[in-house]
Write a protein that holds these residues in place. Structure first.
Motif, PDB file in Angstrom:
ATOM      1  N   LEU A  83       0.832  -1.202   0.000  1.00  0.00           N
ATOM      2  CA  LEU A  83       0.000   0.000   0.000  1.00  0.00           C
ATOM      3  C   LEU A  83       0.870   1.257   0.000  1.00  0.00           C
ATOM      4  CD1 LEU A  83      -2.810  -1.055   2.522  1.00  0.00           C
ATOM      5  CD2 LEU A  83      -3.022  -0.794   0.038  1.00  0.00           C
ATOM      6  N   ARG A  84       1.975   1.212   0.731  1.00  0.00           N
ATOM      7  CA  ARG A  84       2.899   2.353   0.725  1.00  0.00           C
ATOM      8  C   ARG A  84       3.422   2.581  -0.690  1.00  0.00           C
ATOM      9  NH1 ARG A  84       7.918   3.587   0.300  1.00  0.00           N
ATOM     10  NH2 ARG A  84       8.522   1.395   0.007  1.00  0.00           N
ATOM     11  N   THR A  85       3.812   1.489  -1.357  1.00  0.00           N
ATOM     12  CA  THR A  85       4.317   1.594  -2.723  1.00  0.00           C
ATOM     13  C   THR A  85       3.249   2.124  -3.673  1.00  0.00           C
ATOM     14  OG1 THR A  85       5.809  -0.272  -2.305  1.00  0.00           O
ATOM     15  CG2 THR A  85       5.390   0.290  -4.601  1.00  0.00           C
ATOM     16  N   ALA A  86       1.993   1.744  -3.400  1.00  0.00           N
ATOM     17  CA  ALA A  86       0.882   2.192  -4.250  1.00  0.00           C
ATOM     18  C   ALA A  86       0.463   3.621  -3.949  1.00  0.00           C
ATOM     19  CB  ALA A  86      -0.307   1.247  -4.078  1.00  0.00           C
ATOM     20  N   GLY A  87       1.084   4.254  -2.950  1.00  0.00           N
ATOM     21  CA  GLY A  87       0.795   5.651  -2.651  1.00  0.00           C
ATOM     22  C   GLY A  87      -0.344   5.879  -1.685  1.00  0.00           C
ATOM     23  N   ILE A  88      -0.800   4.823  -0.995  1.00  0.00           N
ATOM     24  CA  ILE A  88      -1.873   4.981  -0.012  1.00  0.00           C
ATOM     25  C   ILE A  88      -1.289   5.544   1.272  1.00  0.00           C
ATOM     26  CG2 ILE A  88      -3.645   3.805   1.343  1.00  0.00           C
ATOM     27  CD1 ILE A  88      -4.222   3.942  -1.660  1.00  0.00           C
ATOM     28  N   GLY A  89      -1.863   6.658   1.745  1.00  0.00           N
ATOM     29  CA  GLY A  89      -1.333   7.301   2.941  1.00  0.00           C
ATOM     30  C   GLY A  89      -2.426   7.925   3.781  1.00  0.00           C
ATOM     31  N   ALA A  90      -2.024   8.794   4.680  1.00  0.00           N
ATOM     32  CA  ALA A  90      -2.933   9.392   5.657  1.00  0.00           C
ATOM     33  C   ALA A  90      -4.128  10.057   4.977  1.00  0.00           C
ATOM     34  CB  ALA A  90      -2.186  10.409   6.508  1.00  0.00           C
ATOM     35  N   GLY A  91      -5.314   9.741   5.483  1.00  0.00           N
ATOM     36  CA  GLY A  91      -6.534  10.349   4.990  1.00  0.00           C
ATOM     37  C   GLY A  91      -7.156   9.687   3.785  1.00  0.00           C
ATOM     38  N   ASP A  92      -6.446   8.737   3.154  1.00  0.00           N
ATOM     39  CA  ASP A  92      -6.997   8.058   1.984  1.00  0.00           C
ATOM     40  C   ASP A  92      -8.072   7.055   2.402  1.00  0.00           C
ATOM     41  OD1 ASP A  92      -5.475   9.359   0.074  1.00  0.00           O
ATOM     42  OD2 ASP A  92      -3.836   7.901   0.170  1.00  0.00           O
ATOM     43  N   CYS A  93      -8.900   6.716   1.444  1.00  0.00           N
ATOM     44  CA  CYS A  93      -9.936   5.709   1.668  1.00  0.00           C
ATOM     45  C   CYS A  93      -9.666   4.509   0.768  1.00  0.00           C
ATOM     46  CB  CYS A  93     -11.317   6.279   1.363  1.00  0.00           C
ATOM     47  SG  CYS A  93     -12.665   5.092   1.593  1.00  0.00           S
ATOM     48  N   VAL A  94      -9.869   3.314   1.312  1.00  0.00           N
ATOM     49  CA  VAL A  94      -9.757   2.064   0.559  1.00  0.00           C
ATOM     50  C   VAL A  94     -11.074   1.316   0.712  1.00  0.00           C
ATOM     51  CG1 VAL A  94      -8.571  -0.152   0.355  1.00  0.00           C
ATOM     52  CG2 VAL A  94      -7.256   1.920   0.848  1.00  0.00           C
ATOM     53  N   ALA A  95     -11.726   1.027  -0.403  1.00  0.00           N
ATOM     54  CA  ALA A  95     -12.965   0.249  -0.370  1.00  0.00           C
ATOM     55  C   ALA A  95     -12.612  -1.234  -0.363  1.00  0.00           C
ATOM     56  CB  ALA A  95     -13.835   0.584  -1.573  1.00  0.00           C
ATOM     57  N   VAL A  96     -13.128  -1.953   0.603  1.00  0.00           N
ATOM     58  CA  VAL A  96     -12.860  -3.383   0.726  1.00  0.00           C
ATOM     59  C   VAL A  96     -14.144  -4.124   0.353  1.00  0.00           C
ATOM     60  CG1 VAL A  96     -12.207  -5.250   2.296  1.00  0.00           C
ATOM     61  CG2 VAL A  96     -11.071  -3.031   2.452  1.00  0.00           C
ATOM     62  N   ILE A 119     -13.708   1.531   3.836  1.00  0.00           N
ATOM     63  CA  ILE A 119     -15.162   1.494   3.737  1.00  0.00           C
ATOM     64  C   ILE A 119     -15.524   0.090   3.251  1.00  0.00           C
ATOM     65  CG2 ILE A 119     -15.024   2.602   1.442  1.00  0.00           C
ATOM     66  CD1 ILE A 119     -18.101   2.663   3.764  1.00  0.00           C
ATOM     67  N   GLY A 120     -16.288  -0.640   4.054  1.00  0.00           N
ATOM     68  CA  GLY A 120     -16.707  -1.978   3.659  1.00  0.00           C
ATOM     69  C   GLY A 120     -17.840  -1.902   2.651  1.00  0.00           C
ATOM     70  N   PRO A 260     -21.560 -10.323   7.441  1.00  0.00           N
ATOM     71  CA  PRO A 260     -20.462  -9.695   6.695  1.00  0.00           C
ATOM     72  C   PRO A 260     -19.658  -8.702   7.531  1.00  0.00           C
ATOM     73  CG  PRO A 260     -22.482  -9.699   5.402  1.00  0.00           C
ATOM     74  CD  PRO A 260     -22.867 -10.128   6.781  1.00  0.00           C
ATOM     75  N   LEU A 261     -18.358  -8.756   7.393  1.00  0.00           N
ATOM     76  CA  LEU A 261     -17.497  -7.793   8.073  1.00  0.00           C
ATOM     77  C   LEU A 261     -17.675  -6.387   7.511  1.00  0.00           C
ATOM     78  CD1 LEU A 261     -16.155 -10.446   9.114  1.00  0.00           C
ATOM     79  CD2 LEU A 261     -13.989  -9.219   9.043  1.00  0.00           C
ATOM     80  N   SER A 262     -18.306  -6.260   6.357  1.00  0.00           N
ATOM     81  CA  SER A 262     -18.583  -4.932   5.809  1.00  0.00           C
ATOM     82  C   SER A 262     -19.662  -4.205   6.592  1.00  0.00           C
ATOM     83  CB  SER A 262     -19.006  -5.044   4.339  1.00  0.00           C
ATOM     84  OG  SER A 262     -20.148  -5.889   4.207  1.00  0.00           O
ATOM     85  N   GLY A 263     -20.386  -4.938   7.442  1.00  0.00           N
ATOM     86  CA  GLY A 263     -21.405  -4.342   8.297  1.00  0.00           C
ATOM     87  C   GLY A 263     -20.940  -4.281   9.734  1.00  0.00           C
ATOM     88  N   VAL A 264     -21.521  -3.379  10.498  1.00  0.00           N
ATOM     89  CA  VAL A 264     -21.060  -3.134  11.862  1.00  0.00           C
ATOM     90  C   VAL A 264     -21.290  -4.342  12.768  1.00  0.00           C
ATOM     91  CG1 VAL A 264     -23.230  -2.082  12.622  1.00  0.00           C
ATOM     92  CG2 VAL A 264     -21.087  -1.363  13.672  1.00  0.00           C
TER      93      VAL A 264
END
Length: 571
Positions: A83-96, A119-120, A260-264
């Motif tokens: 993720l570091r190599t892909a440029g993901i850093g502070a404040g970014d969002c990743v949809a899983v 965000i699930g 689902p882990l996408s839900g609380v």
């Protein structure tokens, strides 16, 4: 306001306050020490015993695949570096966009290590819902499940990207446990694509800021497109430790993770299990017979789920009984009015203790429940004691917002680390969600029992005013469901000919049974006050439902439309 409340509903109606325990409600045990950041929730387990099993995955052939704490940690470290190599850093969002695979946990911990948030996305989401998530959350990257359950997630993502105004995200293709990774080139939707690989010697997982956003959940969206309720890592950690202690999970036990882990609901259950050092028994697709077989073979001790989920387990068990002596506790949310009878079944068949739970996407699941020593049937109702003292609850007048004393019904309002910290892509939602003095509007009706203890009644919009009395529809639903010919019952209110609210019941009969409306009204009259007897009862083949991340819920709005139409046709 939250629109996906998770709660087991109590009976007794609303003409009087819900039953208040005649004794002090026990305090929960103090939680274990909170980890320093979200990756450390797993890291400290690794330091304690890296060879202990953290997760039991399901392979493509249905075989159980054990994943040790150490293996999950190595995967997390490697992914954090990628993720570091892909440029993901502070404040970014990743949809899983993954089912219940151990990869989902690795992604959560690795994204948090980069200072970003997850965000699930439910694997059942349609194109419009995914486009909405893309526009609101604006993920830089989507972790996409490959070839899961025959679902064309890639096709849905392509269509959603074309519909959304947000920039196209990159895609990381996740093969899943026991599966071969595909060629990532076909998964490029405009932002590039890659397959997470193995890094022989990944660097240490960096320490992250627990005050940063870590995870967001979609609300149910019953009043429109869902909001994206985001929480800080500190809140996740405090809640996980408190839930583990309050439920009584311990090292080496097995916790069913079928939601689902996408839900609380599913997410908080898994996090509590990890906080306790227990093993998560993952089921990416729910099959009642497979789940029961695993519960018997693995000695599952704890289950968290709605009555819709356990109803399917009960029906499969009655067709082929298994011994489940290890099943100690069920935390129930009442979605279909069946929790009480199922609690009796689990108690009598296995000695299981059931507690009604309360929570939502904006407040976390398992925000409260009744302690194990609370007597039945009160313990099966919604509400209970909040799981740690940092969570504060009050009951306020819905109009004046003035706090009300114990025993008086009003809106349940909350403060604390469990409360939503932000709405992704919708800053104005926070202003609407909180009172002028900083309390969160739950939109739920309840009563305060004691400091930190409350009784949930129902959603404020679901309460029925019949003949001048406020009535909880679940009281009528439970009476209908108790009829020997009824499988499921739901009651809604519509305007009658004189403008006053009338109760209308909908019933799905048991197989081979066909009770008449007159029979069901007479049944209600034998057990309820006259003004609570539904004016009309319709026997239907199946309920209109919506399948969300927390369970299958009956669509009350659709039933109100049906009731209004049928009433007009008979006028």
């Amino acid at each position: 306001m939250t629109d996906d409340v998770l709660s087991s509903r109590g009976g007794g109606g609303m003409t009087d306050a819900p039953a208040v325990p005649p004794h002090p409600v026990s305090a929960f045990p103090a939680p274990v020490e909170t980890p320093r950041d979200l990756p450390d929730l797993l890291g400290r387990l690794v330091r304690r015993d890296p060879e202990r099993i953290a997760v039991l995955d399901k392979g493509p052939d249905g075989a159980t695949i054990p994943v040790t704490r150490g293996e999950l940690w190595r995967r997390t470290a490697a992914l954090a570096e990628e993720l570091r190599t892909a440029g993901i850093g502070a404040g970014d969002c990743v949809a899983v966009w993954l089912p219940n695979w151990s990869d989902s946990l690795a992604w959560q911990f690795a994204v948090a290590a980069r200072g970003a948030h997850v965000i699930g996305v439910n694997t059942r989401y349609n194109v419009e819902e995914v486009a909405h998530v893309l526009d609101r959350a604006r993920p830089a990257l989507v972790a996409l499940a490959h070839d899961f359950h025959g679902l064309d997630l890639l096709g849905r993502l392509r269509d959603a990207v074309a519909k959304a105004a947000a920039p196209a995200p990159a895609v990381a293709v996740v093969a899943g446990p026991g599966r071969e990774a595909p060629d990532p080139a076909a998964f490029d939707v405009g932002g590039g694509s890659w397959v997470p690989g193995e890094i022989a010697d990944p660097p240490e997982v960096p320490v992250s800021d627990p005050d940063g956003l870590a995870v967001a959940f979609t609300t149910s969206g019953s009043t429109g497109m869902p909001k994206l309720a985001a929480h800080k890592a500190a809140g996740v950690l405090a809640h996980a430790a408190a839930d583990a202690a309050a439920i009584g999970m311990s090292d080496g036990e097995h916790v069913l993770c079928a939601l689902p882990l996408s839900g609380v609901f599913g997410y908080n259950t898994a996090m509590a299990a990890l906080a306790a050092g227990a093993t998560c028994v993952f089921h990416p697709a729910f099959d009642a017979d497979v789940v029961l077989d695993d519960m018997a073979a693995l000695g599952v001790t704890h289950v968290v789920g709605g009555d819709d989920l356990v109803l399917r387990l009960a029906e499969a068990w009655k067709a082929r009984p298994r011994d489940l002596p290890a099943w100690r506790w069920w935390g129930v949310a009442d979605f279909q009015g069946r929790s009480r009878e199922l609690a009796v079944w689990a108690r009598d068949a296995f000695g299981t203790s059931t507690s009604g739970v309360y929570g939502s996407s904006e407040l976390f699941a398992l925000t409260s429940f009744w302690p194990h020593d609370e007597p039945e049937p009160g313990r099966w109702a919604g509400g209970g004691r909040v799981v740690h003292p940092g969570i504060r609850v009050r009951v306020a007048d819905p109009v004046s917002e003035e706090p009300l004393p114990p025993g008086q019904e009003g809106e349940l309002q909350f403060r604390g680390p469990n409360v939503v910290d932000a709405y992704l892509g919708d800053d104005a939602a926070a202003a609407r969600a909180f009172t002028s003095d900083g309390w969160f509007h739950s939109g739920d009706l309840g009563t305060l029992v004691d400091d930190g203890v409350f009784a949930y009644v129902c959603r404020m919009g679901d309460a029925l005013r019949l003949r001048g009395f406020l009535v909880d529809p679940s009281e009528i639903e439970m009476r209908l469901a108790a009829h020997p010919g009824v499988h499921t019952a739901k009651v809604v209110g519509i305007a009658g000919a004189d403008g006053a609210t009338v109760a209308v019941g909908f019933v799905v009969p048991d197989e081979g049974r066909a009770p008449s409306a007159a029979e069901l009204r007479a049944w209600c009259a034998d057990g309820l006050a006259r003004f609570k007897v539904p004016d009309m009862i319709y026997v239907i083949d199946e309920m209109p439902t919506t399948s969300g991340t927390n369970g299958r819920k009956i669509r009350a709005a659709t039933l109100r439309e049906w009731a209004t139409t049928r009433s007009e046709n008979h006028a």
